[in-house]
Enzyme design. Sequence first.
Site, PDB file in Angstrom:
ATOM      1  N   LYS A  18     -79.716 -11.636  41.166  1.00  0.00           N
ATOM      2  CA  LYS A  18     -80.002 -13.068  41.297  1.00  0.00           C
ATOM      3  C   LYS A  18     -80.353 -13.415  42.748  1.00  0.00           C
ATOM      4  O   LYS A  18     -81.396 -14.020  43.014  1.00  0.00           O
ATOM      5  CB  LYS A  18     -78.768 -13.874  40.868  1.00  0.00           C
ATOM      6  CG  LYS A  18     -78.866 -15.353  41.167  1.00  0.00           C
ATOM      7  CD  LYS A  18     -77.490 -16.014  41.067  1.00  0.00           C
ATOM      8  CE  LYS A  18     -77.568 -17.468  41.501  1.00  0.00           C
ATOM      9  NZ  LYS A  18     -78.369 -18.302  40.596  1.00  0.00           N
ATOM     10  N   ASP A 602     -71.431 -35.811  22.502  1.00  0.00           N
ATOM     11  CA  ASP A 602     -72.620 -34.953  22.641  1.00  0.00           C
ATOM     12  C   ASP A 602     -72.464 -33.659  21.858  1.00  0.00           C
ATOM     13  O   ASP A 602     -71.444 -32.976  21.978  1.00  0.00           O
ATOM     14  CB  ASP A 602     -72.832 -34.592  24.121  1.00  0.00           C
ATOM     15  CG  ASP A 602     -73.297 -35.785  24.943  1.00  0.00           C
ATOM     16  OD1 ASP A 602     -74.004 -36.645  24.388  1.00  0.00           O
ATOM     17  OD2 ASP A 602     -72.961 -35.842  26.140  1.00  0.00           O
ATOM     18  N   HIS A 697     -87.074 -33.403  32.143  1.00  0.00           N
ATOM     19  CA  HIS A 697     -87.132 -32.108  32.836  1.00  0.00           C
ATOM     20  C   HIS A 697     -88.120 -32.093  33.991  1.00  0.00           C
ATOM     21  O   HIS A 697     -88.211 -31.116  34.719  1.00  0.00           O
ATOM     22  CB  HIS A 697     -87.479 -30.992  31.854  1.00  0.00           C
ATOM     23  CG  HIS A 697     -86.417 -30.826  30.816  1.00  0.00           C
ATOM     24  ND1 HIS A 697     -86.484 -31.463  29.589  1.00  0.00           N
ATOM     25  CD2 HIS A 697     -85.240 -30.168  30.833  1.00  0.00           C
ATOM     26  CE1 HIS A 697     -85.395 -31.166  28.899  1.00  0.00           C
ATOM     27  NE2 HIS A 697     -84.628 -30.391  29.621  1.00  0.00           N
TER      28      HIS A 697
END
Length: 762
Positions: A18, A602, A697
């Site tokens: 990463k 949610d 987004h």
Amino acid sequence: METHVLGFPRIGAARELKFALERYWRGDLTATALKAIGRELKLRHWAHQRDAGLSLVTVGDFSFYDQVLDMALMLSLVPPRFASWQEDNALDLAFRMARGDAASNTPALDMTKWFDTNYHYIVPELSPGMAAQLREDVVLELLEDADLARAHGLHTKAVLLGPITFMTLCRPIAGLDRWTLLPGVLSAYADLVRRLAVRCKWIQLDEPVLCMDMTPDAQAFFLTSCKELRRAAGDCPVLLTTYFGELGENLTLALGSGCAALHLDGVRARQEIDAVVDRLPQGMRLSLGLVDGRNIWKTDLVQARTLAARAVHKLGQDRVMLGSSCSLLHCPVDVTLETTLPPEITRWMAFAVQKCQELTLLRQAIEGTAGAALAEHSACLAERRASPLVQDPAVRQRVAAVEPAMLQRTSPVQLRKARQREVLGLPLLPTTTIGSFPQTAEIRKARLAHRRGEMSSEAYESFLKETIAQVIAQQEALGLDVLVHGESERNDMVEYFGQMLKGFCFTANGWVQSYGSRCVKPPVIVGDVSRPGPMTVPWIVYAQSLTQKPVKGMLTGPVTILNWSFVRDDVPREDVCRQLALAVRDEVQDLERAGVSIIQIDEAAFREGMPLARAAQEAYLSWAVECFRLASAGVRDETQIHTHMCYSEFDTIIPWIAAMDADVISIESSRSSMTLLDVFTEFEFPYDIGPGVYDIHSPRVPAVEEMAALLRKALAVLPADRVWVNPDCGLKTRAWPETMAALANMVAAAHRLRDEVRAQAS
Ligand code: GLN
Ligand code: ZN
């Protein structure tokens, strides 16, 4: 008995990959240095497998971004919009395809969930005129890996994503029939297999698509493909791997593949083991995936030995292989790096490195050579079973005492709606948001300072209250109808609740790759779950005290908490979910008692736990809906229950969504331009719907008329008195300026449509 894992996590125990990727993308690392880190990780991961005593070491499971993307690139299936970068080195081309190219405004390939996991793969596009052809530089990388492993004296098994699964996962463009590309794809695969076969002891062909419902076409192509690739492999045996479920109707197909071995997910397809043993053709071996690649718990090796016993007895040890259920990509790397958990809990856990060791221990247990190690291992499991951290009789009793009436609201939705309208007095097309507001650098800084003890709890609390007051003031200024408190106190919608619930624990290093360089650290459900006290009430009550408008209580639902956690494996998932549902139910009732009149629960991950095969889906949906109802139904008619799901694939499950009996549901719909609403023309859905009118987004601010047009589309399908106006999802990843601008336009769009509806009515 051969032992192997289907794949090893590639991100690195300290997330080396990463950090290397992110440095490379920032321009702080050369390609050579990035590749060197990749090589180091591969060598280290092979060494783990060898040191654990596995008889085979897996190569070809590494990727700098994603294995599906790599396969597309290896086959030169590059969409035309990336054609000008064809000549670039493969690594940069792959990154471009995965991440898009901002300078030329070239959008990335889409990304979607890898089967029912939380890993996301890059979706290759197939367009007319494409032809598969091996790309030599990518092939060479793979061959070099195989050579490198061999040079280290390792017995290698090379893994390839199988052609039928690969083709199934691709997205055909412009009406292309994907299978027209298959002959070219197969001949490229055959070439590749031929070159790998001389370098490896085994070739592993991953065809998890066999655990899904397949079209007759795909089934026929599967047999052709196996035949061709077996021939290409020559003397090198091919291991056909299936995982994530039972083979069901595809069992005959798998057994008829002619491959040298078949791998079965012994965790998810436990009930199928005996049938496979009975029907296994003479020349085929059976690889049993008895060590779970999708969780973090030590395997019950005594039970695993029992599961393998019949196979070993009937087939003989040489025809049985022992493996992980699926690739270990889905679990963290090394539990010995966990230093913050209570030591007994780490003793119950096995991450990838430990799972390799378990396979050796399982082999020894079956061969009768395990000695004291097996007893020690079993003692950890016994300790776990008996631990007060795991067992809470009061919780078990509560779940056992759940009655059907607890799943039922007092009145049907139409009656509730009338009462809610009186109490809430909302306008037509009410405006609201999904819950979170921008998580600014300031908020994250304060949270970190508080966690590190550099900011007192009092100071942190007043900071959060100030943030809430600002969020309320902004919403008032925008003229929104139903407000939220903004969720600034939450790092993550699941972790926040996990931290407040009994029965959860948190690893320090339990990272799992989600996509590319992104990792998640799922909470761990270790024991019976209960709620020691209110989790959100004071924040919502404070927010409500600042305004006359209704403020929504904001909770994460039980199914989503379950699906985004590592779940204990000693109790059925549905029972764990019921425990979570009761905890959420208590919170819902506390909110209601505190005067909160709208509560949103949610269920962003509701669909994610759905099994792959249709036959198993109904059972899942049935208990998932039941759990949502258990969490939400304990309120008065006047209290309005909302739910939110941030995706749009509803067509097949719409009756189940209706069965949740939530008064209002908000969904993602702007990107698909409201097309998902078509299902509501056929299915009578008596609830209110908030079809998202803009995509959160991206920082783009949609114009008033753009959102108004989407609303008009919605109103063509849905009655006006059942439509809400809201964004697609929460705003936490956005910055304030675009948030305010977009919401102002959204409110204006709602006003415009209110006028239009009224004008039409008069
Ligand atoms: N209430 C959450 C938010 O607004 C929902 C997030 C989600 O659906 N992923 O952030
Ligand atoms: Zn969402």
